[in-house]
Design a protein around this motif. Structure first.
Motif, short mmCIF file in Angstrom:
data_model
loop_
_atom_site.label_atom_id
_atom_site.label_comp_id
_atom_site.label_asym_id
_atom_site.label_seq_id
_atom_site.Cartn_x
_atom_site.Cartn_y
_atom_site.Cartn_z
N HIS A 185 12.91 4.66 -1.85
CA HIS A 185 13.46 6.00 -2.09
C HIS A 185 12.67 7.09 -1.34
CE1 HIS A 185 15.91 8.95 -4.05
NE2 HIS A 185 14.88 9.54 -4.63
N LEU A 186 11.54 6.70 -0.75
CA LEU A 186 10.69 7.73 -0.14
C LEU A 186 11.37 8.54 0.97
CD1 LEU A 186 7.10 6.22 -0.15
CD2 LEU A 186 8.14 7.88 -1.69
N PRO A 187 12.18 7.92 1.84
CA PRO A 187 12.85 8.74 2.86
C PRO A 187 13.70 9.84 2.24
CG PRO A 187 13.05 6.40 3.39
CD PRO A 187 12.42 6.47 2.04
N ALA A 188 14.34 9.55 1.10
CA ALA A 188 15.16 10.58 0.43
C ALA A 188 14.25 11.70 -0.08
CB ALA A 188 15.94 9.96 -0.71
N VAL A 189 13.08 11.33 -0.62
CA VAL A 189 12.14 12.36 -1.09
C VAL A 189 11.68 13.19 0.10
CG1 VAL A 189 9.94 12.78 -2.26
CG2 VAL A 189 11.39 10.89 -3.02
N LEU A 190 11.46 12.52 1.21
CA LEU A 190 11.01 13.23 2.42
C LEU A 190 12.04 14.27 2.85
CD1 LEU A 190 8.79 13.37 4.63
CD2 LEU A 190 10.14 11.74 5.95
N ARG A 191 13.30 13.90 2.78
CA ARG A 191 14.35 14.84 3.18
C ARG A 191 14.39 16.05 2.26
NH1 ARG A 191 17.09 10.15 4.27
NH2 ARG A 191 18.24 10.13 2.30
N GLN A 192 14.19 15.81 0.97
CA GLN A 192 14.31 16.90 -0.01
C GLN A 192 13.04 17.72 -0.15
OE1 GLN A 192 16.42 16.12 -3.85
NE2 GLN A 192 15.72 14.10 -3.30
N SER A 193 11.90 17.04 -0.13
CA SER A 193 10.64 17.72 -0.40
C SER A 193 9.57 17.24 0.58
CB SER A 193 10.16 17.43 -1.82
OG SER A 193 11.20 17.42 -2.74
N PRO A 194 9.75 17.60 1.89
CA PRO A 194 8.81 17.08 2.89
C PRO A 194 7.36 17.47 2.61
CG PRO A 194 10.30 18.72 3.85
CD PRO A 194 10.80 18.44 2.48
N LEU A 195 7.16 18.72 2.18
CA LEU A 195 5.78 19.16 1.94
C LEU A 195 5.13 18.40 0.81
CD1 LEU A 195 5.85 23.02 2.41
CD2 LEU A 195 4.63 21.28 3.76
N PHE A 196 5.94 18.15 -0.24
CA PHE A 196 5.41 17.41 -1.39
C PHE A 196 4.97 16.03 -0.93
CE2 PHE A 196 6.16 14.04 -4.44
CZ PHE A 196 5.25 14.39 -5.42
N LEU A 197 5.82 15.39 -0.12
CA LEU A 197 5.50 14.02 0.27
C LEU A 197 4.26 13.99 1.18
CD1 LEU A 197 6.80 11.37 -0.55
CD2 LEU A 197 7.69 11.19 1.76
N LEU A 198 4.16 15.01 2.06
CA LEU A 198 2.96 15.05 2.91
C LEU A 198 1.70 15.18 2.08
CD1 LEU A 198 4.16 17.24 5.90
CD2 LEU A 198 3.52 14.82 5.92
N ARG A 199 1.79 16.03 1.06
CA ARG A 199 0.58 16.30 0.25
C ARG A 199 0.31 15.19 -0.76
NH1 ARG A 199 0.77 22.06 -2.26
NH2 ARG A 199 -1.18 21.34 -3.17
N HIS A 200 1.38 14.64 -1.34
CA HIS A 200 1.15 13.73 -2.47
C HIS A 200 1.68 12.32 -2.27
CE1 HIS A 200 -0.39 17.01 -4.84
NE2 HIS A 200 0.68 17.73 -4.55
N GLY A 201 2.19 12.05 -1.05
CA GLY A 201 2.75 10.72 -0.78
C GLY A 201 1.73 9.62 -1.06
N ARG A 202 0.49 9.84 -0.62
CA ARG A 202 -0.55 8.80 -0.84
C ARG A 202 -0.80 8.60 -2.33
NH1 ARG A 202 -5.17 7.68 2.77
NH2 ARG A 202 -6.43 7.98 0.91
N GLY A 203 -0.83 9.72 -3.07
CA GLY A 203 -1.07 9.62 -4.52
C GLY A 203 0.07 8.87 -5.20
N MET A 204 1.31 9.14 -4.75
CA MET A 204 2.46 8.45 -5.34
C MET A 204 2.36 6.95 -5.06
SD MET A 204 4.79 10.53 -6.76
CE MET A 204 6.46 9.91 -6.52
N MET A 205 1.99 6.62 -3.82
CA MET A 205 1.86 5.20 -3.45
C MET A 205 0.73 4.53 -4.23
SD MET A 205 4.03 3.93 -1.45
CE MET A 205 5.12 4.76 -2.52
N ARG A 206 -0.37 5.27 -4.36
CA ARG A 206 -1.51 4.71 -5.11
C ARG A 206 -1.10 4.39 -6.54
NH1 ARG A 206 -5.44 8.01 -2.77
NH2 ARG A 206 -5.24 9.50 -4.48
N HIS A 207 -0.30 5.32 -7.11
CA HIS A 207 0.15 5.09 -8.49
C HIS A 207 1.10 3.88 -8.54
CE1 HIS A 207 1.53 5.97 -12.56
NE2 HIS A 207 2.72 5.61 -12.11
N THR A 208 2.04 3.84 -7.60
CA THR A 208 3.04 2.77 -7.63
C THR A 208 2.40 1.40 -7.47
OG1 THR A 208 4.60 4.33 -6.67
CG2 THR A 208 5.23 2.03 -6.57
N PHE A 209 1.36 1.33 -6.63
CA PHE A 209 0.74 0.02 -6.36
C PHE A 209 -0.61 -0.14 -7.05
CE2 PHE A 209 4.05 0.24 -3.25
CZ PHE A 209 4.53 -1.06 -3.22
N ARG A 210 -0.79 0.56 -8.17
CA ARG A 210 -2.04 0.41 -8.92
C ARG A 210 -2.32 -1.06 -9.18
NH1 ARG A 210 -1.39 3.75 -14.14
NH2 ARG A 210 0.72 3.00 -13.77
#
Ligand code: B12
Ligand code: SF4
Length: 518
Positions: free
Chosen positions: A442-467
């Motif tokens: 779903h990340l490409p869709a998030v990128l389209r809607q909230s590019p700044l959020f994904l740039l800033r927090h994409g790593r944190g989201m991934m870290r959480h998802t793959f804890r």
């Protein structure tokens, strides 16, 4: 009086605070509906998950509250008890009130000891009960006439009769008081978010849902003028995304369509909306409803698919709300048609599925996971959880399938029941392993809607998802089971949102506490 209202910090796997921090709508509604001369502060502790103790200490120290109210879901019960203990140590004279789903449906769990028990339990809808309670406290009056209240009087516990549900007409409830909030930072993937209600209740009776035990089967609605004013107020307080928290807004489709039109006419369709929906309503009325929803600004729709197999749907008592009908006849399951309507109109489907039901095998779970992979945008897959008072809980108990009584694990993604064929651990592992990769898609869709959020927090989201996963897991040098066990241990540790000061851990309260309803 000075009143401090707190919601609990505990969040669960599908709500990582790096991306999602929702306000609790109950507390601002309670704040609005006590008499105007009281001073009320609302603090959603999910905003300060890593500093709960200092925040509570500061709030209590600054305010010296006469009354402290806590809003609690079942998986937050142990945290609530720690917070009660903390508040008592800081402000021994404060009266402690608990409300929400868990105190309403398991009141006995909150009145066991004076150290971590509450003084008052508000059962069911809270506004009027809390208003009357605060009045009685201020005037030094008795509590025995306040419907919906359970209270301690020395060693005795009194349970007053239930309160009838509010019909929400006219001025029955004042709109939420968002100015009472003393913390900020609510977000939905980078957009400031708020919650609003347009109705309460549901007339279905899904066996896993707490709504019916909470308030019976009924449906009451607010006037559109109130709803639109509420949206305007949320926007004025900074919200750019609105989560409509109704139990089941799609019960009355014509009303929902009219609401979409009202939102468009009021030019409130620049906001992003999220809502929960039944597949049958969307499938059976999607031709007119879905385009209207899109024009009104709906972006994400949480679909209660529950399960794609008829046997599981029957167990969950969710067959009828998932039926597609044509020309007055049932033609099958509504899910795919509903998804099609939503997607063709540019909305994203959050797919609510429940796997790990009594008859589930590896294959039946995999069938649901494969469905989610292919058809939903964001998976919201849970395990059946025996919340107090639901028919499903009684069923699981009768079949002796409940493997954990530790309610802090009742967060929906920790499997606490087994099936007749698989252990709870196996069920959770199967879901966990599959669901992480669905979220990545779903990340490409998030990128389209909230590019700044994904740039800033994409790593944190991934870290959480793959804890739990390490480089060794990614390179295939260790089994995924090892990563899963590490994930479970991390989850166990992070449940301690408040260090307890003394022992560091509060033992779980057994569910078989004495009946205090006399
Ligand atoms: C909106 C919602 C959410 C939102 C926002 C939650 C939030 N921040 O408040 C989101 C999507 C984040 C969410 C997530 C979850 N939710 Co949820 N959610 C709901 C929902 C749809 C509506 C709740 C609501 O806002 N109602 C409107 C307000 C005004 O009503 P209310 O909360 O009932 O409050 C009234 C009374 O309870 C009482 N009251 C409440 N608190 C207090 C406090 C005091 C002091 C007093 C006096 C009275 C009082 O007075 C209020 C006004 O009348 C319900 C119900 C449903 N249909 O599914 C589930 C529900 C509350 N969620 C539930 C669960 C389990 C979860 C999750 C754990 C997993 C899941 N199933 O999704 C996660 C965990 C959340 C997290 N922190 O990580 C369960 C709770 C069951 C239980 N026994 O605890 C419910 C009942 C759904 C169900 N499965 O049956 N949820
Ligand atoms: S349709 Fe939704 S709100 Fe109604 S009983 Fe079923 S799960 Fe609960």
């Amino acid at each position: 009086m000075k009143i401090l209202l707190l919601s609990m910090p505990d969040s669960f796997e599908h709500m990582p605070t790096v991306g999602i921090r929702m306000p609790n709508g109950a507390l601002t509604s309670l704040a609005a509906n006590v008499d105007a001369h009281h001073r009320v502060a609302v603090a959603d502790l999910v905003l300060v998950q890593d500093r709960v103790r200092p925040t509570v200490c500061r709030l209590v120290g600054d305010m010296n509250p006469d009354v402290v109210g806590l809003s609690v879901m079942t998986f937050q019960r142990e945290t609530a008890k720690k917070i009660i203990r903390l508040v008592r140590s800081l402000q021994p004279n404060a009266r402690i009130v608990v409300g929400g789903y868990d105190p309403s449906l398991a009141p006995e769990a909150y009145a066991v000891t004076s150290a971590c028990g509450a003084d008052f339990i508000v059962r069911g809808e809270g506004e009027q009960t809390f208003q009357e309670l605060v009045r009685a406290l201020e005037a030094g009056e008795r509590f025995d006439g306040i419907a919906g209240l359970t209270y301690r009087d020395g060693e005795d516990v009194h349970r007053n009769p239930d309160r009838a549900v509010n019909r929400l007409r006219g001025d029955a409830l004042r709109p939420p008081k968002r100015d009472a909030r003393v913390l900020n930072g609510y977000t939905l993937l980078g957009r400031p978010v708020d919650v609003i209600e347009t109705s309460r209740g549901c007339t279905f009776d899904c066996s896993f849902c707490s709504i019916i035990a909470m308030r019976g089967r009924n449906f009451h609605t607010f006037d559109f003028e109130r709803v639109l004013d509420d949206i305007r107020d949320a926007r004025a307080h900074g919200a750019r995304a609105i989560f409509i928290v109704d139990d089941n807004i799609t019960l009355d489709v014509r009303r929902f369509e009219a609401l979409c039109r009202a939102i468009i006419e009021a030019k409130l369709n620049g906001l992003h909306y999220l809502v929960q929906a039944m597949t049958s309503s969307i499938a059976n009325h999607g031709t007119t409803l879905a385009p209207l929803m899109r024009r009104a600004g709906f972006r994400y729709v949480f679909l209660g698919i529950e399960n794609i197999l008829e046997e599981d749907l029957a167990f969950l008592r969710a067959s009828s709300k998932n039926r597609e009908r044509k020309n007055g006849k049932t033609v099958g399951n509504a899910t795919l048609t509903a998804i099609d309507h939503l997607r063709r109109n540019g909305m994203y489907v959050v797919g609510g599925l429940i796997v790990g039901n009594p008859g589930d095998t590896r294959e039946s779970i995999e069938a649901n996971l494969e469905f989610a992979r292919r058809h939903v945008d964001w998976p919201y897959i849970q395990h059946p959880t025996p919340y107090p008072g639901t028919p499903m809980t009684a069923d699981f108990r009768d079949r002796d399938l409940i493997v954990s009584e530790r309610v802090e694990e009742y967060d929906g993604t920790t499997a606490v029941v087994r099936s007749e064929h698989l252990s709870a651990g196996e069920i959770e592992f199967q879901r966990w392993r599959a669901e992480r990769w669905m979220k990545v898609r779903h990340l490409p869709a998030v990128l389209r809607q909230s590019p700044l959020f994904l740039l800033r927090h994409g790593r944190g989201m991934m870290r959480h998802t793959f804890r739990g996963c390490t480089l060794r897991t990614v390179l295939g040098l260790e089994s995924e089971r090892a990563a899963f066990e590490r994930y479970r241990e991390m989850r166990r540790v992070e449940r301690h949102y408040v260090d307890d000061g003394d022992s560091g851990e509060v033992p779980s309260v057994p569910l078989s506490v004495p009946d205090l309803s006399t």
